[in-house]
Design a protein around this motif. Structure first.
Motif, PDB file in Angstrom:
ATOM      1  N   ALA A 286     -62.745  45.416   8.566  1.00  0.00           N
ATOM      2  CA  ALA A 286     -62.799  45.549  10.024  1.00  0.00           C
ATOM      3  C   ALA A 286     -62.155  44.342  10.718  1.00  0.00           C
ATOM      4  CB  ALA A 286     -64.249  45.713  10.475  1.00  0.00           C
ATOM      5  N   LEU A 287     -62.374  43.142  10.168  1.00  0.00           N
ATOM      6  CA  LEU A 287     -61.764  41.945  10.748  1.00  0.00           C
ATOM      7  C   LEU A 287     -60.239  42.010  10.648  1.00  0.00           C
ATOM      8  CD1 LEU A 287     -64.195  39.181   9.423  1.00  0.00           C
ATOM      9  CD2 LEU A 287     -63.833  39.810  11.821  1.00  0.00           C
ATOM     10  N   LEU A 288     -59.741  42.433   9.489  1.00  0.00           N
ATOM     11  CA  LEU A 288     -58.296  42.557   9.307  1.00  0.00           C
ATOM     12  C   LEU A 288     -57.724  43.587  10.276  1.00  0.00           C
ATOM     13  CD1 LEU A 288     -55.880  41.626   7.498  1.00  0.00           C
ATOM     14  CD2 LEU A 288     -56.272  43.699   6.160  1.00  0.00           C
ATOM     15  N   ALA A 289     -58.422  44.704  10.438  1.00  0.00           N
ATOM     16  CA  ALA A 289     -57.949  45.757  11.347  1.00  0.00           C
ATOM     17  C   ALA A 289     -57.855  45.249  12.777  1.00  0.00           C
ATOM     18  CB  ALA A 289     -58.886  46.961  11.278  1.00  0.00           C
ATOM     19  N   GLY A 290     -58.739  44.351  13.157  1.00  0.00           N
ATOM     20  CA  GLY A 290     -58.718  43.842  14.518  1.00  0.00           C
ATOM     21  C   GLY A 290     -57.517  42.969  14.818  1.00  0.00           C
ATOM     22  N   ASP A 291     -57.056  42.195  13.834  1.00  0.00           N
ATOM     23  CA  ASP A 291     -56.027  41.184  14.097  1.00  0.00           C
ATOM     24  C   ASP A 291     -54.631  41.519  13.577  1.00  0.00           C
ATOM     25  OD1 ASP A 291     -57.970  39.747  15.317  1.00  0.00           O
ATOM     26  OD2 ASP A 291     -57.951  38.044  13.947  1.00  0.00           O
ATOM     27  N   LEU A 292     -54.518  42.323  12.522  1.00  0.00           N
ATOM     28  CA  LEU A 292     -53.195  42.524  11.917  1.00  0.00           C
ATOM     29  C   LEU A 292     -52.170  43.124  12.878  1.00  0.00           C
ATOM     30  CD1 LEU A 292     -51.787  42.012   9.198  1.00  0.00           C
ATOM     31  CD2 LEU A 292     -52.211  44.413   8.629  1.00  0.00           C
ATOM     32  N   PRO A 293     -52.542  44.083  13.745  1.00  0.00           N
ATOM     33  CA  PRO A 293     -51.526  44.635  14.663  1.00  0.00           C
ATOM     34  C   PRO A 293     -50.940  43.631  15.642  1.00  0.00           C
ATOM     35  CG  PRO A 293     -53.356  46.170  14.439  1.00  0.00           C
ATOM     36  CD  PRO A 293     -53.791  44.873  13.787  1.00  0.00           C
ATOM     37  N   ASN A 294     -51.522  42.429  15.724  1.00  0.00           N
ATOM     38  CA  ASN A 294     -50.912  41.390  16.567  1.00  0.00           C
ATOM     39  C   ASN A 294     -49.461  41.127  16.187  1.00  0.00           C
ATOM     40  OD1 ASN A 294     -53.257  40.962  18.014  1.00  0.00           O
ATOM     41  ND2 ASN A 294     -53.864  39.129  16.877  1.00  0.00           N
ATOM     42  N   TRP A 295     -49.116  41.402  14.928  1.00  0.00           N
ATOM     43  CA  TRP A 295     -47.755  41.119  14.488  1.00  0.00           C
ATOM     44  C   TRP A 295     -46.716  41.954  15.229  1.00  0.00           C
ATOM     45  CZ3 TRP A 295     -46.405  36.886  12.193  1.00  0.00           C
ATOM     46  CH2 TRP A 295     -47.321  36.208  11.381  1.00  0.00           C
ATOM     47  N   ILE A 296     -47.098  43.130  15.719  1.00  0.00           N
ATOM     48  CA  ILE A 296     -46.110  43.978  16.401  1.00  0.00           C
ATOM     49  C   ILE A 296     -45.693  43.368  17.742  1.00  0.00           C
ATOM     50  CG2 ILE A 296     -45.630  46.270  17.327  1.00  0.00           C
ATOM     51  CD1 ILE A 296     -47.530  47.398  15.206  1.00  0.00           C
ATOM     52  N   PRO A 297     -46.621  43.090  18.679  1.00  0.00           N
ATOM     53  CA  PRO A 297     -46.167  42.441  19.917  1.00  0.00           C
ATOM     54  C   PRO A 297     -45.624  41.035  19.669  1.00  0.00           C
ATOM     55  CG  PRO A 297     -48.571  42.539  19.847  1.00  0.00           C
ATOM     56  CD  PRO A 297     -48.072  43.402  18.726  1.00  0.00           C
ATOM     57  N   ALA A 298     -46.111  40.366  18.617  1.00  0.00           N
ATOM     58  CA  ALA A 298     -45.571  39.042  18.289  1.00  0.00           C
ATOM     59  C   ALA A 298     -44.112  39.155  17.858  1.00  0.00           C
ATOM     60  CB  ALA A 298     -46.405  38.389  17.190  1.00  0.00           C
ATOM     61  N   ALA A 299     -43.795  40.197  17.091  1.00  0.00           N
ATOM     62  CA  ALA A 299     -42.410  40.413  16.672  1.00  0.00           C
ATOM     63  C   ALA A 299     -41.515  40.715  17.867  1.00  0.00           C
ATOM     64  CB  ALA A 299     -42.348  41.566  15.661  1.00  0.00           C
ATOM     65  N   ILE A 300     -42.051  41.460  18.818  1.00  0.00           N
ATOM     66  CA  ILE A 300     -41.283  41.754  20.033  1.00  0.00           C
ATOM     67  C   ILE A 300     -41.028  40.466  20.821  1.00  0.00           C
ATOM     68  CG2 ILE A 300     -41.333  42.968  22.244  1.00  0.00           C
ATOM     69  CD1 ILE A 300     -43.055  45.130  20.816  1.00  0.00           C
ATOM     70  N   ALA A 301     -42.070  39.639  20.965  1.00  0.00           N
ATOM     71  CA  ALA A 301     -41.917  38.373  21.691  1.00  0.00           C
ATOM     72  C   ALA A 301     -40.885  37.480  21.019  1.00  0.00           C
ATOM     73  CB  ALA A 301     -43.272  37.665  21.778  1.00  0.00           C
ATOM     74  N   TRP A 302     -40.926  37.443  19.680  1.00  0.00           N
ATOM     75  CA  TRP A 302     -39.963  36.613  18.949  1.00  0.00           C
ATOM     76  C   TRP A 302     -38.548  37.158  19.093  1.00  0.00           C
ATOM     77  CZ3 TRP A 302     -37.500  37.636  13.962  1.00  0.00           C
ATOM     78  CH2 TRP A 302     -36.766  36.539  13.492  1.00  0.00           C
ATOM     79  N   ALA A 303     -38.399  38.487  18.969  1.00  0.00           N
ATOM     80  CA  ALA A 303     -37.072  39.098  19.057  1.00  0.00           C
ATOM     81  C   ALA A 303     -36.412  38.841  20.400  1.00  0.00           C
ATOM     82  CB  ALA A 303     -37.173  40.599  18.800  1.00  0.00           C
ATOM     83  N   SER A 304     -37.234  38.671  21.434  1.00  0.00           N
ATOM     84  CA  SER A 304     -36.676  38.479  22.773  1.00  0.00           C
ATOM     85  C   SER A 304     -36.242  37.036  23.027  1.00  0.00           C
ATOM     86  CB  SER A 304     -37.704  38.892  23.831  1.00  0.00           C
ATOM     87  OG  SER A 304     -38.826  38.020  23.816  1.00  0.00           O
ATOM     88  N   THR A 305     -36.550  36.116  22.105  1.00  0.00           N
ATOM     89  CA  THR A 305     -36.222  34.709  22.341  1.00  0.00           C
ATOM     90  C   THR A 305     -35.386  34.071  21.236  1.00  0.00           C
ATOM     91  OG1 THR A 305     -38.267  33.936  21.272  1.00  0.00           O
ATOM     92  CG2 THR A 305     -38.359  34.364  23.645  1.00  0.00           C
ATOM     93  N   THR A 306     -35.445  34.592  20.014  1.00  0.00           N
ATOM     94  CA  THR A 306     -34.855  33.875  18.883  1.00  0.00           C
ATOM     95  C   THR A 306     -33.333  33.822  18.922  1.00  0.00           C
ATOM     96  OG1 THR A 306     -34.698  33.786  16.467  1.00  0.00           O
ATOM     97  CG2 THR A 306     -34.921  35.978  17.466  1.00  0.00           C
TER      98      THR A 306
END
Length: 357
Positions: A286-306
């Motif tokens: 349950a803990l993993l399920a709560g946090d792992l999807p953070n990688w999707i918006p994080a990837a979007i944020a990174w793609a917009s700046t890198t």
């Protein structure tokens, strides 16, 4: 590339929590670490890619030492990927190097390394940092995923040497292992407090489907934003969109639409499986399920700046691109999120079969 839009609406109903880190400081520590180990010089496009933007966004509950270690590891992997691109025609050398790097992470910390191998020495240094921040179970998971990634890189190098690109099914199987996104899962698990998450739980069909769907979504974003760079470096023939074009006879615009539709279907699946696993009786799951999807918006944020997607240093030439501007929306543009029909690719369609009542 003329078919790539100037503005792209990105479906992402997953909201990031606040970022508590000094992102510039963490980025600087990672770039300086690369320079100290001879892996890259500050100021070059490959050595300054704003990785800390994505890492800190995805791991807001981690310790600073963990995000520093994971950002350094991200740089190590990205720079190794670029280095291996220059050796793609020498599979025996790549295979031998992959073996040395696996040994650097699995062998005893005091075992001697090959002389003058900067990559092995860097990974050995990172190993000590991983052991300090991940805990036994998550460090073991990282060792496994790192080995999977190195093997995937060899698969990718072999595919590039063929006269024609892989078919869609093989590409999807290969993309999971060669993208390296699985190596990020142990950092999320450790940061979320899942230090007892063992191999059995990570191999559970629903947990694995969820984890792979989340991270594969990030790989699809990478495929979209790396097309321009790959056209310069000669690696675009093994991008999802070029594979679709070859296999299904699609033009650039149609390929982008089909790939984007797959991205939106994956996000809808992630949202559904996350709800399912948040109610799982196993606390670590349950803990993993709560946090792992953070990688999707994080990837979007990174793609917009890198700078990795807007500037390439290749064979002494410096090339710049203008990627599409990203507009994040909680509403998809192509796919109905309530439609959980599996895509026509058995390699990933099984993820949808794990949806419960």
């Amino acid at each position: 590339m003329e078919s790539v839009p100037r503005e792209l609406t990105v479906y992402c109903p997953i909201l990031l929590p606040g970022n508590p880190f000094d992102v510039d400081s963490i980025e600087r520590q990672a770039v300086e670490w690369c320079a100290e180990h001879g892996l890259g010089r500050p100021g070059r496009a490959a050595a300054t890619m704003d990785a800390a933007v994505g890492i800190t966004s995805a791991l807001p509950s981690a310790s600073e030492s963990m995000v520093v270690a994971s950002t350094r590891y991200f740089y190590w992997g990205a720079l190794l990927d670029d280095f291996w691109d220059t050796l793609s025609g020498d599979l025996p050398r790549l295979a031998a190097h992959a073996g040395e790097l696996q040994r650097a992470l699995f062998a005893a910390p005091t075992a001697p390394l090959p002389r003058n191998d900067l990559w092995a020495a860097g990974l050995r240094d990172l190993r000590a940092q991983f052991a300090a921040v991940l805990g036994t179970s998550c460090f073991a998971a990282l060792q496994h995923e790192n080995a999977v990634w190195l093997n995937g890189q060899l698969w990718y190098a072999a595919a590039r040497r063929r006269e024609s690109p892989p078919e869609v099914g093989e590409y999807l199987r290969m993309r999971w292992v060669n993208s390296g996104v699985g190596t990020l899962i142990p950092f999320t698990a450790a940061a979320a407090g899942c230090r007892g998450l063992d191999a059995w739980q990570l191999g559970d069909p629903v947990v694995r489907a969820f984890a792979e769907a989340v991270m594969f979504t990030c790989a699809l974003l990478n495929d979209l934003f790396s097309i321009a760079k790959e056209l310069v470096t000669g690696t675009a023939a093994t991008n999802l969109y070029s594979v679709l074009a070859q296999a299904e006879g699609l033009d650039t615009a149609a390929c982008l639409v089909k790939g984007w539709q797959l991205y939106e279907r994956l996000v809808a699946l992630v949202v559904r499986l996350q709800r399912q696993l948040l109610a799982d009786p196993r606390p670590d799951v349950a803990l993993l399920a709560g946090d792992l999807p953070n990688w999707i918006p994080a990837a979007i944020a990174w793609a917009s700046t890198t700078s990795r997607y807007v500037r390439v240093d290749h064979e002494g030439q410096h090339t710049r691109f203008t990627p599409p501007a990203l507009v994040v929306s909680e509403t998809p543009t192509i796919w109905d999120p309530e439609n959980l029909t599996p895509p026509p690719y058995p390699e990933i369609a099984w993820w949808w079969s794990t949806i419960g009542p």
